[in-house]
Motif scaffolding. Structure first.
Motif, PDB file in Angstrom:
ATOM      1  N   THR A   1      -5.724  -0.382   3.809  1.00 23.08           N
ATOM      2  CA  THR A   1      -6.984  -1.067   4.091  1.00 23.08           C
ATOM      3  C   THR A   1      -8.131  -0.441   3.311  1.00 23.08           C
ATOM      4  OG1 THR A   1      -6.180  -1.615   6.318  1.00 23.08           O
ATOM      5  CG2 THR A   1      -8.548  -1.829   5.918  1.00 23.08           C
TER       6      THR A   1
ATOM      7  N   GLU B   1      -6.342  -4.609  12.786  1.00 24.41           N
ATOM      8  CA  GLU B   1      -5.799  -3.319  13.216  1.00 24.41           C
ATOM      9  C   GLU B   1      -5.363  -3.359  14.676  1.00 24.41           C
ATOM     10  OE1 GLU B   1      -7.149   1.366  13.204  1.00 24.41           O
ATOM     11  OE2 GLU B   1      -8.581  -0.153  13.888  1.00 24.41           O
TER      12      GLU B   1
ATOM     13  N   PHE C   1      -1.142   1.558   7.190  1.00 22.62           N
ATOM     14  CA  PHE C   1      -2.135   0.495   7.370  1.00 22.62           C
ATOM     15  C   PHE C   1      -3.527   0.956   6.941  1.00 22.62           C
ATOM     16  CE2 PHE C   1      -5.545  -1.391   9.891  1.00 22.62           C
ATOM     17  CZ  PHE C   1      -5.358  -2.738   9.628  1.00 22.62           C
ATOM     18  N   LEU C   2      -3.936   2.129   7.388  1.00 21.90           N
ATOM     19  CA  LEU C   2      -5.287   2.597   7.093  1.00 21.90           C
ATOM     20  C   LEU C   2      -5.474   2.853   5.603  1.00 21.90           C
ATOM     21  CD1 LEU C   2      -7.989   3.223   8.372  1.00 21.90           C
ATOM     22  CD2 LEU C   2      -7.236   5.578   8.734  1.00 21.90           C
TER      23      LEU C   2
END
Length: 347
Positions: A164, A47, A160-161
Motif C-alpha cells: 500500500t 485494510e 499489505f502495508l
C-alpha cells in the motif's frame, strides 16, 4: 517527507496549507483533497476487510469490488478536480489490487443480491434462484453471465502495508512529486485519527486545524453555495451534536508526527505559531521566501468573531457557548492592530 494539513471541515486547514506554500523547499501541485486513505471504501476500509475483520471471503471480495468502483468514479466522473491523471490513477490502482488478489473465479456473492437498488436485487435473486439453476440443468454447463462476475479471493494478503505504501508512492510520483523532497498534500489523513491514515505514507506529518464553533456555525448559515451543506442549516442543536461527535474521544496533544493548531492563533499569534510550524516540519526560515504572498492574516481575520457582524444569530451563539465551552476561542486579549477589513468568505 509528506506533510498534510487537515481539519474537521472548514476549520482553517487551508490557511496552513497556504502558509506552507510560501516555502521554496515545499512541493505542492494542487489544493485538491487527497482523501484516498480514509474515504469510504478507501485504503482504511480495504485494510479493515482484508486484514482485520474478514468474514470468510465475502468481506474481502466486497471491499475489492467497491475499491474498483472507487477507481472508476475517480477515472470517469467529470467536474471533480484530480491530483493524479485519471488514466494513470486507474492503471496504478488496478496494478495495486492485482498484487492483493490471491485468486479469482466466476461466481456470485451476497453483495450482489443484498445491495443496490431494490429492482436490481430482485432480478439478481431471481437469476440465482430460478434462471441460473435452470440454465445449468439444461445445458450441463456453468452459467457465467450477469449477475455472475469475478469473485476476488483476498484474505490476509502478504505485505499489505508495504504494497500500500508503494502504491501511494507511485500515485504521488504520477502527480509529479519528487519523493526525496518535502511534499505538501491537502486532507491526506483523517483529522479524527491522523495516524490511522498516516501509516500508508512514508515519513509523514499531519497538521490538524480546529476553529471556534461559533464562527463555523455563522459562516455556514450565511453561505449561499452548496459546498457547506454537510453542516446543519438553521439547526443549532444538530450543529452542536455533530461538532461534539466529530471530536469525541480525541486527545489533542502534539507528538513527533501530529501537530494541533488553532486557526485563530495563526492570525492573532502569527509569528509564534509560524515558528512552531517551521520547527515541526523541519523547515528553514531562510526558505520562507514568499512570506505573506499566500496566507494573508489580514484577510483571514474576516472569518473570525462573526457575531460582531451578524448579531441576528445571538440566540444560537448563546446556545453554542453553553454547550461547547471548551472549544471557544478567547477574543478578548487578541492583537487589536489586526482589524477586520472585509467580508467573510468560504473557507
Amino acid at each position: 517527507m509528506i506533510i498534510s494539513t487537515i481539519g474537521y471541515g472548514a476549520t482553517g486547514s487551508g490557511a496552513v496549507y497556504a502558509l506552507l506554500k510560501e516555502f521554496s523547499s515545499i512541493q505542492d501541485k494542487s489544493e485538491v483533497e487527497f482523501k484516498l486513505a480514509y474515504q469510504v471504501d478507501g485504503l482504511e476500509d480495504l485494510e479493515l476487510h482484508l486484514m482485520k475483520r474478514h468474514a470468510k471471503n465475502a468481506s474481502g471480495d466486497a471491499a475489492i469490488k467497491r475499491f474498483k468502483t472507487l477507481i472508476d468514479y475517480y477515472s470517469r466522473v467529470p467536474l471533480t478536480k484530480k491530483l493524479v491523471d485519471p488514466s494513470s490513477f486507474k492503471s496504478i490502482s488496478n496494478e495495486y489490487l492485482d498484487g492483493l488478489i490471491q485468486a479469482s473465479f466466476k461466481g456470485l456473492e451476497s453483495i450482489d443480491t443484498e445491495t443496490g437498488s431494490v429492482g436490481k436485487m430482485i432480478i439478481a435473486m431471481a437469476f440465482k434462484k430460478k434462471f441460473i439453476p435452470l440454465f445449468q440443468k439444461i445445458t450441463k454447463n456453468p452459467y457465467n453471465f450477469w449477475p455472475i462476475r469475478d469473485i476476488y479471493v483476498s484474505v490476509l494478503p502478504e505485505n499489505f502495508l508495504d504494497k500500500t505504501k508503494a502504491y501511494v508512492n507511485k500515485l504521488l510520483e504520477a502527480a509529479g512529486f519528487d519523493l526525496n523532497g518535502n511534499i505538501l498534500l491537502n486532507q491526506a489523513f483523517e483529522a479524527n485519527d491522523p495516524e490511522a491514515s498516516m501509516k500508508f505514507f512514508e515519513n509523514s506529518k499531519a497538521i490538524v486545524l480546529d476553529r471556534d464553533p461559533r464562527d463555523l456555525y455563522i459562516q455556514h448559515q450565511i453561505m449561499t453555495s452548496g459546498e457547506g451543506r454537510w453542516l446543519p442549516s438553521r439547526n443549532v442543536e444538530a450543529f452542536v451534536e455533530q461538532f461534539k461527535s466529530i471530536r469525541s474521544g480525541q486527545i489533542k496533544v502534539n507528538s513527533e508526527n501530529v501537530m494541533f493548531v488553532q486557526f485563530e492563533d495563526l492570525i492573532f499569534n502569527y509569528e509564534k505559531e509560524c515558528n512552531k510550524i517551521i520547527e515541526f516540519c523541519a523547515l528553514e526560515k531562510k526558505d520562507h521566501v514568499f512570506k505573506g504572498e499566500k496566507f494573508n492574516l489580514y484577510k483571514s481575520i474576516n472569518n473570525t468573531n462573526l457575531i460582531e457582524v451578524y448579531p441576528q444569530f445571538k440566540n444560537d451563539i448563546v446556545y453554542i457557548e453553553k454547550e461547547l465551552p471548551e472549544f471557544l476561542y478567547d477574543f478578548k486579549n487578541t492583537d487589536t492592530t489586526i482589524k477586520r477589513n472585509g467580508n467573510p468568505f468560504n473557507a
